[in-house]
Every structure is written in structure tokens, then in C-alpha cells.
Design an enzyme around this catalytic site. Structure first.
Site, short mmCIF file in Angstrom:
data_model
loop_
_atom_site.label_atom_id
_atom_site.label_comp_id
_atom_site.label_asym_id
_atom_site.label_seq_id
_atom_site.Cartn_x
_atom_site.Cartn_y
_atom_site.Cartn_z
N ASP A 193 0.85 -1.18 0.00
CA ASP A 193 0.00 0.00 0.00
C ASP A 193 0.89 1.24 0.00
OD1 ASP A 193 -2.22 1.66 0.42
OD2 ASP A 193 -3.17 0.15 1.68
N ASP A 218 -2.90 4.74 -2.47
CA ASP A 218 -3.89 5.35 -1.60
C ASP A 218 -4.38 6.69 -2.17
OD1 ASP A 218 -5.12 5.22 1.12
OD2 ASP A 218 -4.00 7.09 1.43
N GLU A 276 -6.69 3.80 -5.56
CA GLU A 276 -7.91 4.11 -4.81
C GLU A 276 -8.36 5.50 -5.23
OE1 GLU A 276 -9.57 4.57 -0.26
OE2 GLU A 276 -7.66 5.42 -0.82
N HIS A 299 -11.03 -2.07 4.58
CA HIS A 299 -10.81 -1.60 5.95
C HIS A 299 -11.48 -0.26 6.22
CE1 HIS A 299 -8.06 0.46 3.40
NE2 HIS A 299 -7.78 1.31 4.37
N ASP A 300 -12.05 0.38 5.21
CA ASP A 300 -12.69 1.69 5.38
C ASP A 300 -14.21 1.61 5.35
OD1 ASP A 300 -10.30 3.09 5.50
OD2 ASP A 300 -10.21 3.39 3.33
#
Ligand code: NOJ
Length: 548
Positions: free
Chosen positions: A98, A198, A249, A323-324
Site C-alpha cells: 500500500d 492510496d 484508490e 478496511h474503510d
């Protein structure tokens, strides 16, 4: 060099701090992932996307990086990482790291130098002088509050779109772009096979004017030079090896932009995450609200994005969870009355689409929202900030806890449920965040033992994708667009069609297909079709095959 299309791959996302603890500190670690590789190999996944485990003060659980090339001791050592890369490779599993390049932690050496007045490093970030004695503009941070923080010794503000501890990098500075490409190459040299970038479409900032109709995002989402910067990053790093898988993302993006980001001709990224389908339960576009999800909107979004991305041959990451996000089973399924049926239905709806499926840890065993009932149980900076913001707006405690209970990211972050035993087999010590009490019944041990489990169904879906060129490359065609309960589409391959029917509700419903077809997979034991009419029971989902 042509990039692979990754349509035959499946990615598993690991949130390392909540996956497996081996050193007894209640916090997951890299050794823990090594211990669980057999499980992942058996599931059949090809890549593991690991959330950041680099040196970080952990203000935003590792998305605040202080050193991109070192492992945070909480997660282990570089030797542990080498062992993980090696062990994964032996199982033909690639690791995907990431890369958080929109911002660094304020503890990063670059930012520290900037604070000390070093002009070179000040120019790595976005510092602005006060305007009429005030902040440079009125933008609002993604985590609440202003995006500007004043540094008295410099007499300037720095920009942070996220937490105050996450200073935005200045991508207009070629040195910053070079530093980021070097970091990617450093990890490629270590044997890393993929990268997730990200909030990557926030990196090119446009004008810094006040926003009187929004929170400022229209000035930086898909900003003016973003395609050029991503193309540059591609050419300078991962694009040199076409077997490297990448995903960006995308925050508040548009289809038009994603068609470019992931179009192989443009040489930017391999695929994109977009979140439009995960906003269908927002009231007035606001996350911290309670609203049942809008099925017709969800369906339209899937159809628009699936057909839109295929127009330009652009790849899409397929996902319900990460995870969000709160757990999809609690959000779009029925985790009380039909947990198994609805979890399988949601999986099928997505895994048969065009793109690359992502499975978030625990999704494959039907993990649900945690059921936190006091603010003390929450750990996430966004959730605790919004608790205060909602309070200041005058909402009462019960309402706030209900909103957090449905929307908080911590729902996805509680420990992986391996067993029915102590701390769900995640750790010997009390974990950093509460284990979901339902691990007594929802856990990996039970899932593996049951041939009809959600886990067993995921294995079948993964296998089916790998065996079927139609699932990988067939044209996506929406079906029954007006049906108010069923998501339906077909994938048209060379000599067959695959038809997917998913009932998103707890009541029986009927659809007319006007054709006969064979059943390939269903989440019920049998299948009811007569004269081209299919009766779908609660949350029933079927995949049919028809030769053409
Ligand atoms: C997106 C990440 O997925 C999220 O967890 C993080 O808080 C923000 N970016 C900021 O890095």
C-alpha cells in the site's frame, strides 16, 4: 510492453494489525500472516494486499507513514518481511503493498526538515501564507475540521486533506514524484508484485479557492495533472514490469476519469477502486447518517460502471468490503435471518462481474459489523472525530452510537475470527480493538469444516473465475433493469452466455428469462425454473449457462 489484464486473478486484503498476532501484544504482525498462508492458498487467492505496516506513529493506523522503506517494529522486522515474501512466492501468491503518496506523517524526515525551514523540503509539501490573517481557504478535512494547520515558527499553514498528522505532499514538485517512483522500485527489487495507491486521484491539486458549495474536493479530486503524474509514475517504476499489478484508490472520482486511469493504452494504472456503489446508503450524500440502501441506485451504478469501463477496456477492482467500510453483510444483506444466503448472494453478485475481485479478510466467513455499544470501544480517528462533531450538532448519544454502529470503519477492523476460543484465536492477549462476540459461531474453524459454508462458496467462485474465459472476458450486459429486487446481468462469451440472478431481498420473487439454461452455481441446494420463469427465494442467487 503490454500489461496483463488480471481478470483471472483474485486479491485478498489483509489488515495486518487485525489478522494474526504471534508475539502476544494484541496487535497483528507479519509473522502472523506467514502462519496463515496455507489458509489463503487453500482459498485460492493470487495476491495479498497488505495495508501499510511501515514505520508510522499510527495516528491513522499506518496511513501516516514516517519511513516508506522500514517496517514498523509493531509489525516485525525486515527479516520477517523477507520471510513472508518468500513463503508467499512458494505458494504462487504475490504481495501487493500500500503506497500512501498523497501525504506523509508529520514525523517523516522530509516534513521535519521542512519545519526546520529547509526550503527544499518545504517545497515537498503544500505550505501557504495566511490570507487576511486567516486560513488560505475554507476546505474541510475528510476527517472533519479544517484542512490547514498553522506552524507559528514558519508563519505559514500546511495542507492536510486527512488528519492533522498527515501532511499533503506537493506532487507538482518533480523531486517528490521521483522520490515516490524510487520507493516503488525499492519494493519491486524486494520481490513485491503489486501496489495499491492510496487516494491517488487527490494528488494533483488545482486552484486553492474557497468552496462555497462543497468541502473543497472539486478542486483536487481528479486534479489537473493527475493523468500526467500517474503516467510518469508508471513509466518511472512499475510500468517497467508488466506483471506488476496496480490499483488506484479513487476518491470522489468520475467514470470518465477512471476510464483513463485504467485504460491500458494510457499507461497509468492497472485498475481502479471507486466507491460510488458504497454510498447508496448515504442521506444527502452524507456518510454519518442512517438510511436503508437504495437498491435501484446500486443496480444502476453497477450497470453504468461495468458497461462504461468495458467500453475503454479498462479494468475495475470488484469489492464490497475493505478496511474503510462497514461489513457488507450487515449493510446489504441480512446478517440476522439469512446470514449465509445473503453473504453468498453478495459474493456471487460481484464475483461474476467484469474485473478483478477483492476479498477483505473475514468476508469469506461472513464476518459482520462488530456491535460496539460505547464510544470507548472505538479506535478510529475518523469515527472518534465524528462522534464529537455529531455531538456538537446536538445529536443524542444513542443516535450517534447507532450511526457509528452502522458506518464506522472500525466495524471492519476487529480481529479476524479464526476460532471460537479466546480472542477468536487472533491473540493470547487482549487485542487492540474488541473481538466481535459472534466469533463463537462465525469463525474459520467452523467454516472449513462445513462444505456448505460461505467460505466453501467463495472457493467455488474463485475456481469458477479461473476456469471460465466468459467470466474473465465476456461482455457485461445488464438484464431486467427495471426489476426492483433482482440484480441481473449476463456475460457474453465466445460460445456461451452466463446469466447471473441475485435476489437482494428476504422475500421470494419471480423473474422471466424467456429462455432455458443450465445451472452452474446457486446458493440454495436446488433451483426452481419452469418455462423460462425462475423463482428466487430469499437472497437466492444463481448462475446459469447457455450455449449460443
Ligand atoms: C484511504 C485509506 O484507505 C484510509 O484508511 C486512510 O484513512 C485514508 N486513505 C488516508 O490515507
Amino acid at each position: 510492453m503490454k500489461m496483463e489484464d488480471f481478470a483471472n486473478k483474485v486479491v485478498y486484503q489483509i489488515y495486518p494489525r487485525s489478522f494474526q498476532d504471534t508475539d502476544g501484544d494484541g496487535f497483528g504482525d507479519l509473522r502472523g500472516i506467514v502462519e496463515r498462508l496455507d489458509y489463503l492458498e487453500d482459498l485460492g487467492v493470487d495476491y495479498l494486499w497488505l495495508n501499510p505496516f511501515f514505520v508510522s506513529p499510527q495516528k491513522d493506523n499506518g496511513y501516516d507513514i514516517a519511513d516508506y522503506r522500514q517496517i514498523d517494529p509493531r509489525f516485525g522486522t525486515m527479516e520477517d518481511l523477507d520471510a513472508l515474501i518468500q513463503a508467499a512466492q512458494e505458494r504462487h501468491i504475490g504481495l501487493m503493498f500500500d503506497m500512501v503518496f498523497n501525504h506523509t506523517s508529520v514525523e517523516h524526515e522530509w516534513f521535519q526538515k521542512a519545519l526546520a525551514g529547509d526550503e527544499k523540503y518545504k517545497n515537498y509539501y503544500i505550505f501557504k501564507k495566511p490570507v487576511d490573517g486567516h486560513m488560505p481557504n475554507n476546505w474541510v478535512s475528510k476527517f472533519g475540521g479544517p484542512v490547514w494547520e498553522y506552524v507559528p515558527v514558519l508563519g505559514e499553514y500546511y495542507l492536510h486533506l486527512y488528519d492533522v498528522s498527515q501532511a499533503d505532499l506537493n506532487w507538482d514538485n518533480p523531486d517528490v514524484r521521483q522520490e515516490c517512483a524510487d520507493i516503488v522500485k525499492f519494493w519491486m527489487d524486494k520481490g513485491v508484485k503489486g501496489f495499491r495507491f492510496d487516494v491517488v486521484n487527490n494528488m494533483s491539486k488545482g486552484s486553492f479557492e474557497d468552496d462555497f458549495i462543497g468541502d473543497g474536493r472539486r478542486f483536487y479530486s481528479d486534479g489537473p495533472h493527475i493523468h500526467e503524474y500517474l503516467h510518469g509514475l508508471n513509466r518511472a517504476s512499475f510500468g517497467q514490469d508488466p506483471s506488476i499489478m496496480t490499483v488506484g484508490e479513487m476518491s470522489s472520482t468520475s467514470l470518465e476519469n477512471c476510464q483513463k486511469y485504467a485504460n491500458p493504452e494510457q499507461e497509468e494504472l492497472g485498475m481502479v477502486f471507486n466507491f460510488h456503489h458504497l454510498k447508496v446508503d448515504y442521506e444527502n450524500k452524507q456518510k454519518w447518517t442512517l438510511k436503508p440502501f437504495d437498491f435501484m441506485e446500486l443496480k444502476e451504478l453497477f450497470n453504468t460502471w461495468q458497461t462504461g469501463m468495458q467500453e475503454t477496456n479498462s479494468n475495475q477492482a470488484l469489492f464490497w468490503n475493505c478496511h474503510d467500510q462497514p461489513r457488507s453483510l450487515s449493510r446489504f444483506g441480512d446478517d440476522k435471518n439469512y446470514p449465509v444466503e445473503s453473504a453468498k448472494m453478495l459474493a456471487m453478485a460481484l464475483h461474476m462481474m467484469r474485473g478483478t475481485p477483492y476479498i477483505y479478510q473475514g468476508e469469506e466467513i461472513g464476518m459482520t459489523n462488530n456491535g460496539f455499544d460505547s464510544i470507548e470501544q472505538y479506535r478510529d480517528v475518523e469515527s472518534t472525530n465524528y462522534y464529537e462533531i455529531l455531538k456538537a450538532e446536538g445529536k443524542d448519544e444513542d443516535e450517534i452510537l447507532a450511526i457509528l454502529g452502522a458506518k464506522s470503519r472500525d466495524n471492519a477492523r476487529s480481529p479476524m475470527q479464526w476460532t471460537a476460543g479466546k480472542n477468536a484465536g487472533f491473540s493470547d492477549t487482549e487485542p487492540w480493538i474488541r473481538v466481535n462476540p459472534n466469533h463463537a459461531t462465525i469463525n474459520v474453524e467452523a467454516a472449513i469444516a462445513d462444505p456448505d459454508s460461505i467460505y466453501s462458496f467463495y472457493k467455488k467462485l474463485i475456481r469458477l473465475r479461473k476456469e471460465s474465459d466468459t467470466i474473465q472476458h465476456g461482455t457485461y450486459v445488464p438484464l431486467l433493469e427495471e426489476h426492483e429486487r433482482v440484480l441481473a446481468y449476463k456475460r457474453v462469451g465466445k460460445d456461451e452466455e452466463i446469466i447471473v440472478l441475485c435476489n437482494f431481498y428476504g422475500e421470494e420473487t419471480t423473474v422471466s428469462l424467456h429462455t432455458e439454461a443450465d445451472m452452474l452455481l446457486s446458493n440454495y441446494a436446488d433451483f426452481q425454473m419452469r418455462d423460462g420463469e425462475v423463482t428466487l427465494r430469499p437472497y437466492e442467487a444463481v448462475v446459469l449457462r447457455k450455449a449460443v
